[in-house]
Design a protein around this motif. Structure first.
Motif, mmCIF file in Angstrom:
data_model
loop_
_atom_site.group_PDB
_atom_site.id
_atom_site.type_symbol
_atom_site.label_atom_id
_atom_site.label_comp_id
_atom_site.label_asym_id
_atom_site.label_seq_id
_atom_site.Cartn_x
_atom_site.Cartn_y
_atom_site.Cartn_z
ATOM 1 N N ASN A 101 2.190 -13.260 -9.435
ATOM 2 C CA ASN A 101 3.357 -12.393 -9.306
ATOM 3 C C ASN A 101 3.849 -12.305 -7.861
ATOM 4 O O ASN A 101 5.059 -12.234 -7.624
ATOM 5 N N ASN A 102 2.936 -12.311 -6.909
ATOM 6 C CA ASN A 102 3.366 -12.303 -5.503
ATOM 7 C C ASN A 102 4.167 -13.561 -5.184
ATOM 8 O O ASN A 102 5.194 -13.498 -4.520
ATOM 9 N N LEU A 116 5.421 -6.718 7.386
ATOM 10 C CA LEU A 116 5.870 -5.428 6.860
ATOM 11 C C LEU A 116 6.916 -5.596 5.761
ATOM 12 O O LEU A 116 6.949 -4.828 4.803
ATOM 13 N N ALA A 117 7.760 -6.605 5.870
ATOM 14 C CA ALA A 117 8.796 -6.836 4.863
ATOM 15 C C ALA A 117 8.193 -7.269 3.528
ATOM 16 O O ALA A 117 8.767 -6.991 2.474
ATOM 17 N N ASN A 118 7.051 -7.926 3.564
ATOM 18 C CA ASN A 118 6.449 -8.454 2.339
ATOM 19 C C ASN A 118 5.284 -7.632 1.807
ATOM 20 O O ASN A 118 4.843 -7.859 0.684
ATOM 21 N N ILE A 119 4.791 -6.691 2.581
ATOM 22 C CA ILE A 119 3.608 -5.928 2.170
ATOM 23 C C ILE A 119 3.876 -5.098 0.927
ATOM 24 O O ILE A 119 2.981 -4.853 0.122
ATOM 25 N N ARG A 120 5.123 -4.718 0.697
ATOM 26 C CA ARG A 120 5.429 -3.902 -0.483
ATOM 27 C C ARG A 120 5.141 -4.674 -1.776
ATOM 28 O O ARG A 120 4.706 -4.093 -2.758
ATOM 29 N N PHE A 121 5.352 -5.996 -1.766
ATOM 30 C CA PHE A 121 5.040 -6.803 -2.945
ATOM 31 C C PHE A 121 3.534 -6.836 -3.191
ATOM 32 O O PHE A 121 3.076 -6.699 -4.324
ATOM 33 N N VAL A 122 2.780 -7.015 -2.125
ATOM 34 C CA VAL A 122 1.314 -7.079 -2.236
ATOM 35 C C VAL A 122 0.771 -5.739 -2.721
ATOM 36 O O VAL A 122 -0.075 -5.687 -3.625
ATOM 37 N N GLU A 123 1.247 -4.647 -2.139
ATOM 38 C CA GLU A 123 0.786 -3.320 -2.538
ATOM 39 C C GLU A 123 1.145 -3.018 -3.991
ATOM 40 O O GLU A 123 0.325 -2.483 -4.742
ATOM 41 N N PHE A 124 2.353 -3.370 -4.399
ATOM 42 C CA PHE A 124 2.771 -3.122 -5.776
ATOM 43 C C PHE A 124 1.881 -3.874 -6.756
ATOM 44 O O PHE A 124 1.428 -3.313 -7.754
ATOM 45 N N GLU A 125 1.619 -5.151 -6.486
ATOM 46 C CA GLU A 125 0.792 -5.957 -7.394
ATOM 47 C C GLU A 125 -0.649 -5.476 -7.407
ATOM 48 O O GLU A 125 -1.300 -5.496 -8.454
ATOM 49 N N ALA A 126 -1.163 -5.043 -6.271
ATOM 50 C CA ALA A 126 -2.533 -4.508 -6.233
ATOM 51 C C ALA A 126 -2.632 -3.237 -7.071
ATOM 52 O O ALA A 126 -3.578 -3.070 -7.860
ATOM 53 N N GLN A 127 -1.654 -2.350 -6.933
ATOM 54 C CA GLN A 127 -1.652 -1.120 -7.727
ATOM 55 C C GLN A 127 -1.488 -1.423 -9.210
ATOM 56 O O GLN A 127 -2.146 -0.817 -10.057
ATOM 57 N N ASP A 128 -0.621 -2.379 -9.539
ATOM 58 C CA ASP A 128 -0.407 -2.745 -10.931
ATOM 59 C C ASP A 128 -1.670 -3.376 -11.525
ATOM 60 O O ASP A 128 -2.001 -3.125 -12.683
#
Length: 94
Positions: A51-52, A11-23
């Motif tokens: 980027n991740n 959960l702490a790292n999912i925000r990076f994955v989600e951000f890069e997927a959206q980008d």
């Protein structure tokens, strides 16, 4: 047995994955002019993965697919998958 990633770590790292997927999707839409222009998605995927890694280790990221570091990661991954680059025989120039 020790867990590699706890649910809290994920959960702490999912925000990076989600951000890069959206980008990545946003970049594909913009660069592909909303589907009007054909694009190779490979550099976009390499950039998202890179980027991740960069975000977690160095706290930075790349801003575009045409940077030297994205090209180098692409070259290294191809070499890893297919072996060293094919070397053309030397030819005599006249």
């Amino acid at each position: 047995m020790t867990k590699m990633l706890s649910p809290r770590d994920v959960l702490a790292n999912i925000r990076f994955v989600e951000f890069e997927a959206q980008d990545m999707v946003r970049s594909l839409l913009v660069d592909g002019q909303g589907g009007e222009r054909s694009l190779d998605p490979t550099p976009y995927a390499y950039r998202a993965v890179l980027n991740n890694i960069l975000q977690r280790i160095y706290g930075t990221r790349t801003e575009a697919t045409d940077t030297a570091i994205v090209a180098e990661v692409h070259r290294m991954s191809l070499e890893f998958m297919y072996g060293p680059p094919f070397i053309l025989p030397l030819t005599k120039h006249e």
